[in-house]
Write a protein that holds these residues in place. Sequence first.
Motif, PDB file in Angstrom:
ATOM      1  N   GLY A   1      -2.445   4.995  -9.230  1.00 58.51           N
ATOM      2  CA  GLY A   1      -3.821   5.213  -9.682  1.00 58.51           C
ATOM      3  C   GLY A   1      -4.868   4.213  -9.256  1.00 58.51           C
ATOM      4  N   TRP A   2      -4.495   3.164  -8.531  1.00 58.22           N
ATOM      5  CA  TRP A   2      -5.501   2.171  -8.155  1.00 58.22           C
ATOM      6  C   TRP A   2      -6.101   2.532  -6.798  1.00 58.22           C
ATOM      7  CZ3 TRP A   2      -3.137  -3.294  -9.651  1.00 58.22           C
ATOM      8  CH2 TRP A   2      -2.826  -3.279 -11.016  1.00 58.22           C
ATOM      9  N   GLY A   3      -7.398   2.382  -6.685  1.00 57.31           N
ATOM     10  CA  GLY A   3      -8.115   2.732  -5.462  1.00 57.31           C
ATOM     11  C   GLY A   3      -9.047   3.890  -5.742  1.00 57.31           C
ATOM     12  N   ASP A   4     -10.225   3.886  -5.111  1.00 60.37           N
ATOM     13  CA  ASP A   4     -11.275   4.820  -5.480  1.00 60.37           C
ATOM     14  C   ASP A   4     -11.908   5.500  -4.283  1.00 60.37           C
ATOM     15  OD1 ASP A   4     -11.831   4.181  -8.582  1.00 60.37           O
ATOM     16  OD2 ASP A   4     -11.212   2.377  -7.511  1.00 60.37           O
ATOM     17  N   PRO A   5     -11.407   6.682  -3.928  1.00 63.07           N
ATOM     18  CA  PRO A   5     -12.035   7.447  -2.858  1.00 63.07           C
ATOM     19  C   PRO A   5     -13.504   7.725  -3.187  1.00 63.07           C
ATOM     20  CG  PRO A   5      -9.953   8.423  -3.541  1.00 63.07           C
ATOM     21  CD  PRO A   5     -10.264   7.350  -4.524  1.00 63.07           C
ATOM     22  N   VAL A   6     -14.331   7.949  -2.118  1.00 63.78           N
ATOM     23  CA  VAL A   6     -13.918   7.989  -0.750  1.00 63.78           C
ATOM     24  C   VAL A   6     -14.215   6.687  -0.007  1.00 63.78           C
ATOM     25  CG1 VAL A   6     -14.162  10.491  -0.578  1.00 63.78           C
ATOM     26  CG2 VAL A   6     -16.112   9.040   0.034  1.00 63.78           C
ATOM     27  N   PHE A   7     -15.044   5.796  -0.597  1.00 63.38           N
ATOM     28  CA  PHE A   7     -15.338   4.554   0.114  1.00 63.38           C
ATOM     29  C   PHE A   7     -14.760   3.321  -0.591  1.00 63.38           C
ATOM     30  CE2 PHE A   7     -18.907   7.255   1.795  1.00 63.38           C
ATOM     31  CZ  PHE A   7     -18.398   7.344   3.072  1.00 63.38           C
ATOM     32  N   GLY A   8     -13.974   3.561  -1.612  1.00 63.00           N
ATOM     33  CA  GLY A   8     -13.297   2.451  -2.273  1.00 63.00           C
ATOM     34  C   GLY A   8     -11.793   2.662  -2.237  1.00 63.00           C
ATOM     35  N   LYS A   9     -11.327   3.301  -1.168  1.00 61.11           N
ATOM     36  CA  LYS A   9      -9.893   3.556  -1.030  1.00 61.11           C
ATOM     37  C   LYS A   9      -9.130   2.239  -0.949  1.00 61.11           C
ATOM     38  CE  LYS A   9     -10.068   8.046   1.345  1.00 61.11           C
ATOM     39  NZ  LYS A   9      -9.961   8.702   2.684  1.00 61.11           N
ATOM     40  N   LEU A  10      -7.969   2.233  -1.556  1.00 56.10           N
ATOM     41  CA  LEU A  10      -7.185   1.003  -1.603  1.00 56.10           C
ATOM     42  C   LEU A  10      -6.821   0.512  -0.208  1.00 56.10           C
ATOM     43  CD1 LEU A  10      -5.819  -1.122  -3.271  1.00 56.10           C
ATOM     44  CD2 LEU A  10      -3.887   0.412  -3.605  1.00 56.10           C
ATOM     45  N   ASP A  11      -6.450   1.424   0.678  1.00 51.84           N
ATOM     46  CA  ASP A  11      -6.075   0.984   2.032  1.00 51.84           C
ATOM     47  C   ASP A  11      -7.282   0.466   2.801  1.00 51.84           C
ATOM     48  OD1 ASP A  11      -6.843   3.653   1.824  1.00 51.84           O
ATOM     49  OD2 ASP A  11      -5.173   4.450   3.004  1.00 51.84           O
ATOM     50  N   GLY A  12      -8.420   1.107   2.627  1.00 52.41           N
ATOM     51  CA  GLY A  12      -9.633   0.640   3.291  1.00 52.41           C
ATOM     52  C   GLY A  12     -10.028  -0.749   2.800  1.00 52.41           C
ATOM     53  N   LEU A  13      -9.940  -0.947   1.495  1.00 49.65           N
ATOM     54  CA  LEU A  13     -10.308  -2.256   0.945  1.00 49.65           C
ATOM     55  C   LEU A  13      -9.361  -3.345   1.430  1.00 49.65           C
ATOM     56  CD1 LEU A  13     -11.178  -1.372  -2.768  1.00 49.65           C
ATOM     57  CD2 LEU A  13     -12.742  -1.653  -0.843  1.00 49.65           C
ATOM     58  N   ILE A  14      -8.073  -3.040   1.430  1.00 51.01           N
ATOM     59  CA  ILE A  14      -7.102  -4.056   1.875  1.00 51.01           C
ATOM     60  C   ILE A  14      -7.308  -4.376   3.353  1.00 51.01           C
ATOM     61  CG2 ILE A  14      -4.648  -4.459   2.350  1.00 51.01           C
ATOM     62  CD1 ILE A  14      -4.005  -3.035  -0.283  1.00 51.01           C
ATOM     63  N   ALA A  15      -7.517  -3.358   4.147  1.00 45.86           N
ATOM     64  CA  ALA A  15      -7.705  -3.601   5.585  1.00 45.86           C
ATOM     65  C   ALA A  15      -8.934  -4.461   5.827  1.00 45.86           C
ATOM     66  CB  ALA A  15      -7.823  -2.273   6.337  1.00 45.86           C
ATOM     67  N   GLY A  16     -10.010  -4.134   5.151  1.00 44.47           N
ATOM     68  CA  GLY A  16     -11.230  -4.917   5.315  1.00 44.47           C
ATOM     69  C   GLY A  16     -11.023  -6.353   4.864  1.00 44.47           C
ATOM     70  N   ALA A  17     -10.295  -6.516   3.762  1.00 48.56           N
ATOM     71  CA  ALA A  17     -10.072  -7.846   3.211  1.00 48.56           C
ATOM     72  C   ALA A  17      -9.221  -8.698   4.150  1.00 48.56           C
ATOM     73  CB  ALA A  17      -9.390  -7.728   1.851  1.00 48.56           C
ATOM     74  N   LEU A  18      -8.187  -8.097   4.714  1.00 41.83           N
ATOM     75  CA  LEU A  18      -7.295  -8.866   5.595  1.00 41.83           C
ATOM     76  C   LEU A  18      -7.971  -9.152   6.934  1.00 41.83           C
ATOM     77  CD1 LEU A  18      -3.812  -7.227   4.891  1.00 41.83           C
ATOM     78  CD2 LEU A  18      -4.659  -9.443   4.099  1.00 41.83           C
ATOM     79  N   MET A  19      -8.679  -8.167   7.473  1.00 43.10           N
ATOM     80  CA  MET A  19      -9.330  -8.391   8.766  1.00 43.10           C
ATOM     81  C   MET A  19     -10.487  -9.384   8.634  1.00 43.10           C
ATOM     82  SD  MET A  19      -8.626  -7.152  11.823  1.00 43.10           S
ATOM     83  CE  MET A  19      -8.483  -5.415  12.298  1.00 43.10           C
ATOM     84  N   GLY A  20     -10.901  -9.630   7.430  1.00 43.76           N
ATOM     85  CA  GLY A  20     -11.960 -10.606   7.205  1.00 43.76           C
ATOM     86  C   GLY A  20     -11.445 -12.036   7.112  1.00 43.76           C
ATOM     87  N   ILE A  21     -10.142 -12.218   7.280  1.00 46.92           N
ATOM     88  CA  ILE A  21      -9.587 -13.567   7.389  1.00 46.92           C
ATOM     89  C   ILE A  21      -9.665 -13.990   8.849  1.00 46.92           C
ATOM     90  CG2 ILE A  21      -7.495 -14.979   7.094  1.00 46.92           C
ATOM     91  CD1 ILE A  21      -6.489 -12.879   5.069  1.00 46.92           C
ATOM     92  N   GLY A  22     -10.142 -15.175   9.107  1.00 47.27           N
ATOM     93  CA  GLY A  22     -10.183 -15.663  10.481  1.00 47.27           C
ATOM     94  C   GLY A  22      -8.791 -15.582  11.094  1.00 47.27           C
ATOM     95  N   ALA A  23      -8.695 -15.257  12.380  1.00 41.73           N
ATOM     96  CA  ALA A  23      -7.438 -15.198  13.136  1.00 41.73           C
ATOM     97  C   ALA A  23      -6.701 -13.864  13.007  1.00 41.73           C
ATOM     98  CB  ALA A  23      -6.486 -16.331  12.777  1.00 41.73           C
ATOM     99  N   VAL A  24      -7.079 -13.039  12.027  1.00 37.73           N
ATOM    100  CA  VAL A  24      -6.415 -11.739  11.914  1.00 37.73           C
ATOM    101  C   VAL A  24      -7.114 -10.744  12.843  1.00 37.73           C
ATOM    102  CG1 VAL A  24      -5.896  -9.794  10.384  1.00 37.73           C
ATOM    103  CG2 VAL A  24      -5.585 -12.149   9.582  1.00 37.73           C
ATOM    104  N   LYS A  25      -6.324 -10.077  13.666  1.00 30.69           N
ATOM    105  CA  LYS A  25      -6.891  -9.144  14.649  1.00 30.69           C
ATOM    106  C   LYS A  25      -6.352  -7.720  14.495  1.00 30.69           C
ATOM    107  CE  LYS A  25      -9.364 -10.291  17.565  1.00 30.69           C
ATOM    108  NZ  LYS A  25     -10.837 -10.384  17.514  1.00 30.69           N
ATOM    109  N   GLY A  26      -5.443  -7.511  13.548  1.00 33.38           N
ATOM    110  CA  GLY A  26      -4.924  -6.169  13.333  1.00 33.38           C
ATOM    111  C   GLY A  26      -4.336  -6.068  11.938  1.00 33.38           C
ATOM    112  N   VAL A  27      -4.381  -4.870  11.390  1.00 31.52           N
ATOM    113  CA  VAL A  27      -3.837  -4.621  10.050  1.00 31.52           C
ATOM    114  C   VAL A  27      -3.150  -3.269  10.087  1.00 31.52           C
ATOM    115  CG1 VAL A  27      -4.370  -4.321   7.605  1.00 31.52           C
ATOM    116  CG2 VAL A  27      -5.732  -5.911   8.973  1.00 31.52           C
ATOM    117  N   GLU A  28      -1.984  -3.186   9.445  1.00 32.77           N
ATOM    118  CA  GLU A  28      -1.360  -1.874   9.316  1.00 32.77           C
ATOM    119  C   GLU A  28      -0.744  -1.739   7.931  1.00 32.77           C
ATOM    120  OE1 GLU A  28       1.618  -1.422  12.386  1.00 32.77           O
ATOM    121  OE2 GLU A  28       2.820  -3.083  11.638  1.00 32.77           O
TER     122      GLU A  28
END
Lengths: 357, 357, 357, 357
Positions: free
Chosen positions: D216-243
């Motif tokens: 139940g966690w995560g809020d479509p359509v622009f607060g999707k859990l996978d979208g938030l996690i990807a954005g959060a991880l790619m926002g760390i310096g040195a990270v160039k890919g997320v899966e």
Amino acid sequence: MSFNSFGRLFRITTFGESHGPAMGVVIDGVPPRLELDVEAIQGQLDRRRPGQSELVTPRKEDDRVQILAGLLEGRTTGAPLCLVIRNRDARPGAYDHLKEVYRPGHGDLTWEKKYGLRDHRGSGRASGRETSARVAAAAVARQILANQGVRIIGHVIEVAGIRAQQFDAQEIERNPVRCADVAAAPQMAEAILAAKADGDSVGGLVEVRAEGVPLGWGDPVFGKLDGLIAGALMGIGAVKGVEIGDGFALARQRGSDANDELTPNGFASNHAGGILGGISNGDVIVVRAAVKPTSSINKVQQTVNRQGQPVTLQVEGRHDPCIAPRLVPVAEAMVALVLVDTYLAQLSLAAAADIPK
Amino acid sequence: MSFNSFGRLFRITTFGESHGPAMGVVIDGVPPRLELDVEAIQGQLDRRRPGQSELVTPRKEDDRVQILAGLLEGRTTGAPLCLVIRNRDARPGAYDHLKEVYRPGHGDLTWEKKYGLRDHRGSGRASGRETSARVAAAAVARQILANQGVRIIGHVIEVAGIRAQQFDAQEIERNPVRCADVAAAPQMAEAILAAKADGDSVGGLVEVRAEGVPLGWGDPVFGKLDGLIAGALMGIGAVKGVEIGDGFALARQRGSDANDELTPNGFASNHAGGILGGISNGDVIVVRAAVKPTSSINKVQQTVNRQGQPVTLQVEGRHDPCIAPRLVPVAEAMVALVLVDTYLAQLSLAAAADIPK
Amino acid sequence: MSFNSFGRLFRITTFGESHGPAMGVVIDGVPPRLELDVEAIQGQLDRRRPGQSELVTPRKEDDRVQILAGLLEGRTTGAPLCLVIRNRDARPGAYDHLKEVYRPGHGDLTWEKKYGLRDHRGSGRASGRETSARVAAAAVARQILANQGVRIIGHVIEVAGIRAQQFDAQEIERNPVRCADVAAAPQMAEAILAAKADGDSVGGLVEVRAEGVPLGWGDPVFGKLDGLIAGALMGIGAVKGVEIGDGFALARQRGSDANDELTPNGFASNHAGGILGGISNGDVIVVRAAVKPTSSINKVQQTVNRQGQPVTLQVEGRHDPCIAPRLVPVAEAMVALVLVDTYLAQLSLAAAADIPK
Amino acid sequence: MSFNSFGRLFRITTFGESHGPAMGVVIDGVPPRLELDVEAIQGQLDRRRPGQSELVTPRKEDDRVQILAGLLEGRTTGAPLCLVIRNRDARPGAYDHLKEVYRPGHGDLTWEKKYGLRDHRGSGRASGRETSARVAAAAVARQILANQGVRIIGHVIEVAGIRAQQFDAQEIERNPVRCADVAAAPQMAEAILAAKADGDSVGGLVEVRAEGVPLGWGDPVFGKLDGLIAGALMGIGAVKGVEIGDGFALARQRGSDANDELTPNGFASNHAGGILGGISNGDVIVVRAAVKPTSSINKVQQTVNRQGQPVTLQVEGRHDPCIAPRLVPVAEAMVALVLVDTYLAQLSLAAAADIPK
């Protein structure tokens, strides 16, 4: 949630409790390359701090500002500024007698029930001391605004029913009431001291004028300049009313009197207080806030304790018999924070639409 | 930016121009599983729409609401609702004579200079018609609030200096002024018609009462209930002042009179208007908005044209000689939107902190 | 909450369900005075819409865009745009057999449990059809970007393990796979049709290139361009991975190989994919999204019904055997929405700091 | 703007530069009445701080956390927390040689051009040291999550092409690589030291697993859990890919393989990585971030100076030959921040819709 943040482009987040380690603010959205005048920030804090005269609370705080982040060789970098003010004269123990009782006129009851606990130490974050962080942040905003020719002047226009009849900006900081009328100021001071002698308090009106605001600031339909200012001022503790331009008096006028006619040289009058359709019109912005009498009084009052039982209470401690004079820099601060935010928004819009700012 | 959005948890985004195809609103954050009463939305729109009496503009709009999204078998789904109101009686051509001139008291000048162009067709988005979308959205909010026992009642408490002396909620919708005082209502109507006969307009005061709001709504320090309400009301066109509880009168009182004492049965008085420390205190919330006289009048006024040359102007067209009666549902709407938002915020806080709501 | 909104300065709010009345979007923050090319919006919708080839779903939708608000004589006004796409070929009844069962690989289970109900009609708002609103909004963004010299090109770089070896932008729209390699395209098509013949589906990789982005877009530390793009792409249904520049391959390189050296004529290589420190560096921005095989397949699968009992399911209905080709305009759209937002942010910062943009 | 803020309901705002007075964070939205374990915050900072082994930078920082606001007798109050970490081993002078030159692979060029100035002192706010504030804030988030049974485990799954073959959570903190495979760990360490000996650096993959996240966690359509996690991880310096889940490998599978079938006892597989339709599905959440080799290397590189002239550069100073081990707690932190935010959002939704959470 971001209930301790204010503003959109110039966004402040305040923190700190009255008798905790420090008050502070993070400001995000400060344009880079600004030469920051730290002494000017201190100057604004000095205007707000307690202990300046017998009209206000005797709490002793030097309110020295420290900058933890965001400066490089005296200039802003685009990174957030963090300003901190250490609490020096905190006396958390002095409030132990208030732990079990709700003071009338205060947020004691509502904060405790809402949050499931309450910081009774000088009201914690509900203290007026919280506004020091706003004043510090606004002092940065004022530097940006001053560079655009905007000047913000607050003054006490009424205390205990005594109304100023003159406006002389030079007088304001010369008297402890912050009244722009040299004749009315001592009468107001007298009324405050009379209330203090009675263990009571009085209210008043604070007016803020913003001069030099160009046409175009404010963003309909939910970012209107008047709406933002009203929300900002009513969000100061003790403020119970806000009006813009002729305000409540307009409700009794006819349209033919209330409308400000236009001439080739500008508006023929300023009943609107400098805002039309939610956007600054280039005239002086004039707003007033109604300030209730300080809730903390030394008189005996009826209230209840945490068990819901009736008790009588006589509030001891340090407080202001009239908060209007110290509210002046706070009201100015809130207007400044709104203005700098609408300025940056308009700058952005004009740049994107290729409109001369 | 999101200048056409309002609210945080119950977030509305409005769109539409007075003489464009439609007005509308998207509401994000409506709790799922709500049985939506579409007729109740229509009922609120009917209260705001023009053409209801000789006291208001004769523009003919049925303001039928259509639901484009967010419903499944009559219930909300957690997806955004989209409500649309088609403009039927749009007459864009009727405003051609205003294309080159700025009406006094209107946002014509400020909108044009700010945006680099202006929708002159009945003021475009600066029209009061924009509020229909707010009223539609608030009608959804009101259903959520009603389920919590909250009732919002607006009325015209003063017109042209004539003050209501009684409050009988039953009377409000029985007279075209929306006055709760059966005796004052015809006097107010007369004053409005007298101004209309003169080609002029009058102002007034609108009061909104929210009954049944439990203790705990509102989020210090920048989400205070009073600050949010003030910002919301001042963001309605024509509103120039807002006060809460005794408001401006408090500025002339002493603390010993102004404080609401507590008893085991609740507050002994309600000078504070139901809000303490920025949080609802369980008492009735009472707010008032000062409404300026309608800017559009049929009298000759001085103004300038787009070239900055002086011209005289007599505004033709359809408008309200006093906007206060039609502003009642709009003011209620803004209060409802604020309340539902603070309700959801408090629900969230209480759930997270395991506090009984 | 604003979970259906995306962006900060160019802020879109989408609404609509796959088999409801319409899909739509409100865009707030469009700069005024933009000459809007409505046919260009239609052109982007045409690229995304179903029924274009045997590689994609046969649902028939013309996806005609209507503009409900925000335009005056073909130009934007600073007011929000509202774009609406009516659903024509809605067949809600066609999904009745899915009402009681959760399809593997879909959000059926999670949406139903989260919201307490589920729109089973073609997945409601969980449908890929929701992206039509994003594409419409992005078509506006693309016009603003094009005026700045930015061009966004998406293509399918891999399907079912078949990798494109060439990049010829001219080829992309000439084949139904949207592959930039004229030789690989038919192989990819064949693989898709083979899967379709098996009642199965295949995945692929979509690459988006943004050419002409100047140095300076993106806002550390939580508004970094790479973070925003990754979040935007991963928020598209079916995307399970995102990489920028050399992406995952960089994890196996040494710093001396991975660093892009600088020369007086620019970077000597572009392993970083055009972004350094979260800010565009003036080089081409290159990102790739991993697209999973379509979850809807005609093969028999094990699942459970709403009572938690095991059932077998063979999904009937219209779907894409490989969604990558239709995902191309959607991925471009998300990149465009991020870019226009960072553009406006940088415009604002530069204007405020008096930096040449 | 709020570019230094992250999250919506649990909202952090970070500040501080690598060689300024302090790093810090304000957290707004912490539920009241939480017993805060300050030592647990320190424990997380200790995991991230430099100088722990020969695999990482030798900068000496004790990274002691101080709490400036938001606590009353060890419990949160609903007011914002402010956590500050003083910089002890700041050596701003050590970076003077980098003032006039842009390091390859770093944001030196982009930050300077964007902001019109650059903090060259250890990269200022572009330093990895900025993440200490994120880790501190996330340590608070983790306590809230732990109370819900959520456990977040990060580890280095690959370095320099050496892949872990086993996952034993107990091993992670026992070796300086933070590898969960006791056999692979020393090989990875060897590869890092080999690169270090060459004056070079290597990259790797960091995996984060979140166990115990309910459906139940995560809020479509622009607060999707996978979208938030990807954005959060790619926002760390040195990270160039997320899966997420099987990530890029899914692009080469067929739907019949990729779908996770449902059984009465839960999902039969977890290719999706615990997220379906943007919402957690109750299974373990598995994400991986591709970490590029550290940009700071001791090898001679070609670059340009501020005048645009070619120069050769050999970066001196203290840095990590492989940043993956120290990135583990940072990646965990970003996942924790996203999760706590979606948890609070879901709590709010469920409370409002009367759905059991």
